[in-house]
Design a protein around this motif. Structure first.
Motif, PDB file in Angstrom:
ATOM      1  N   UNK A 112       0.811  -1.219   0.000  1.00 51.14           N
ATOM      2  CA  UNK A 112       0.000   0.000   0.000  1.00 51.14           C
ATOM      3  C   UNK A 112       0.839   1.261   0.000  1.00 51.14           C
ATOM      4  N   UNK A 113       2.135   1.128   0.263  1.00 54.33           N
ATOM      5  CA  UNK A 113       2.993   2.300   0.386  1.00 54.33           C
ATOM      6  C   UNK A 113       4.237   2.145  -0.495  1.00 54.33           C
ATOM      7  N   UNK A 114       4.042   2.167  -1.805  1.00 55.64           N
ATOM      8  CA  UNK A 114       5.140   1.968  -2.755  1.00 55.64           C
ATOM      9  C   UNK A 114       5.873   3.290  -2.955  1.00 55.64           C
ATOM     10  N   UNK A 142      -1.219   2.841 -11.669  1.00 52.24           N
ATOM     11  CA  UNK A 142      -0.448   4.048 -11.383  1.00 52.24           C
ATOM     12  C   UNK A 142      -1.324   5.268 -11.165  1.00 52.24           C
ATOM     13  N   UNK A 143      -2.476   5.342 -11.811  1.00 50.54           N
ATOM     14  CA  UNK A 143      -3.356   6.493 -11.612  1.00 50.54           C
ATOM     15  C   UNK A 143      -3.896   6.542 -10.188  1.00 50.54           C
ATOM     16  N   UNK A 144      -3.970   5.393  -9.528  1.00 53.86           N
ATOM     17  CA  UNK A 144      -4.429   5.374  -8.139  1.00 53.86           C
ATOM     18  C   UNK A 144      -3.268   5.353  -7.142  1.00 53.86           C
ATOM     19  N   UNK A 145      -2.033   5.372  -7.639  1.00 52.15           N
ATOM     20  CA  UNK A 145      -0.835   5.402  -6.786  1.00 52.15           C
ATOM     21  C   UNK A 145       0.101   6.507  -7.281  1.00 52.15           C
ATOM     22  N   UNK A 146      -0.434   7.689  -7.381  1.00 51.23           N
ATOM     23  CA  UNK A 146       0.306   8.801  -7.985  1.00 51.23           C
ATOM     24  C   UNK A 146       1.501   9.262  -7.156  1.00 51.23           C
ATOM     25  N   UNK A 147       1.570   8.883  -5.885  1.00 52.29           N
ATOM     26  CA  UNK A 147       2.700   9.294  -5.043  1.00 52.29           C
ATOM     27  C   UNK A 147       3.952   8.467  -5.282  1.00 52.29           C
ATOM     28  N   UNK A 167      -5.581   9.991 -22.694  1.00 55.42           N
ATOM     29  CA  UNK A 167      -5.926  10.671 -21.438  1.00 55.42           C
ATOM     30  C   UNK A 167      -5.683   9.810 -20.200  1.00 55.42           C
ATOM     31  N   UNK A 168      -5.739   8.491 -20.329  1.00 58.79           N
ATOM     32  CA  UNK A 168      -5.529   7.622 -19.169  1.00 58.79           C
ATOM     33  C   UNK A 168      -4.062   7.239 -18.959  1.00 58.79           C
ATOM     34  N   UNK A 169      -3.171   7.608 -19.898  1.00 58.67           N
ATOM     35  CA  UNK A 169      -1.751   7.268 -19.782  1.00 58.67           C
ATOM     36  C   UNK A 169      -1.093   8.027 -18.632  1.00 58.67           C
ATOM     37  N   UNK A 170      -0.244   7.339 -17.891  1.00 62.45           N
ATOM     38  CA  UNK A 170       0.483   7.937 -16.775  1.00 62.45           C
ATOM     39  C   UNK A 170       1.953   8.042 -17.171  1.00 62.45           C
ATOM     40  N   UNK A 171       2.509   9.261 -17.195  1.00 62.67           N
ATOM     41  CA  UNK A 171       3.910   9.417 -17.605  1.00 62.67           C
ATOM     42  C   UNK A 171       4.889   8.957 -16.524  1.00 62.67           C
ATOM     43  N   UNK A 172       6.092   8.624 -16.978  1.00 60.03           N
ATOM     44  CA  UNK A 172       7.165   8.204 -16.093  1.00 60.03           C
ATOM     45  C   UNK A 172       7.871   9.433 -15.524  1.00 60.03           C
ATOM     46  N   UNK A 173       8.546   9.249 -14.399  1.00 58.81           N
ATOM     47  CA  UNK A 173       9.348  10.308 -13.796  1.00 58.81           C
ATOM     48  C   UNK A 173      10.808  10.219 -14.228  1.00 58.81           C
ATOM     49  N   UNK A 174      11.237   9.020 -14.598  1.00 59.92           N
ATOM     50  CA  UNK A 174      12.633   8.760 -14.932  1.00 59.92           C
ATOM     51  C   UNK A 174      12.677   7.547 -15.852  1.00 59.92           C
TER      52      UNK A 174
END
Length: 185
Positions: A112-114, A142-147, A167-174
């Motif tokens: 629950x805390x990734x 990922x849309x429900x784990x945005x942190x 619209x549903x795609x979640x971009x990477x940070x790295x």
């Protein structure tokens, strides 16, 4: 054929031509780079993916992360509800291949805390856009784990000029490849 399908076909064809030696060599370079990233070093809970044959090989990464005493979790897919949850693992012995041929946890507590999520994909662009396998499991998760900080592992040939995001795609940070590290966020 759409632009996304064209990219997917092109990259999958290149990926399938890789030798096992190249996959292993480049995966080890990516492992070294991943383990030297500060956010990875400081994180306590890492979500990995179970790699397929021609993907960046994650088994050594998972084993090394467990050795460091970090919490490791792997995805388990529910094909009926078209969802995915990550389950904590203690080792690689309690994994079983699902109907898609992907090793997943047999059981285990749901994470629950990734802190960091290691994400697979077919292709990525320098803006962090990801082209997955088309089923949407990772984008939904990922849309429900945005942190969670999202790190894509890819071979350099998987980096393309541009991916039209939906619209549903979640971009990477790295994004980490054997030749470069692309910081987006």
């Amino acid at each position: 054929m759409t632009a996304r399908e064209s990219i997917r076909n092109k990259i999958e064809n290149i990926r399938n031509l890789q030798s096992k030696d190249d996959v292993n060599k480049n995966s080890n370079i990516i492992l070294d780079k991943l383990f030297s990233i500060q956010i990875f070093e400081k994180s306590n809970c890492i979500a990995f993916y179970s790699s397929l044959e021609k993907e960046v090989y994650t088994i050594n990464m998972i084993q090394q992360t467990l050795t460091l005493g970090k919490t490791v979790c792997l995805p388990k897919v529910n094909q009926k509800s078209h969802t995915m949850n990550f389950h904590i693992i203690d080792g690689l012995e309690n994994l079983k291949k699902n109907t898609l041929g992907i090793s997943e946890p047999i059981d285990g507590e749901i994470c629950t805390n990734i802190d960091v999520a290691i994400i697979p994909g077919i292709a990525f662009d320098k803006s962090g856009n990801r082209l997955g396998f088309g089923s949407g499991y990772y984008d939904k998760f990922l849309s429900s784990h945005s942190n969670s900080y999202k790190i894509a592992l890819a071979f350099d040939f998987q980096i393309v000029d541009s991916i039209n995001s939906l619209k549903h795609d979640v971009p990477m940070d790295l994004i980490i490849t054997e030749n470069r590290t692309i910081y987006i966020k």
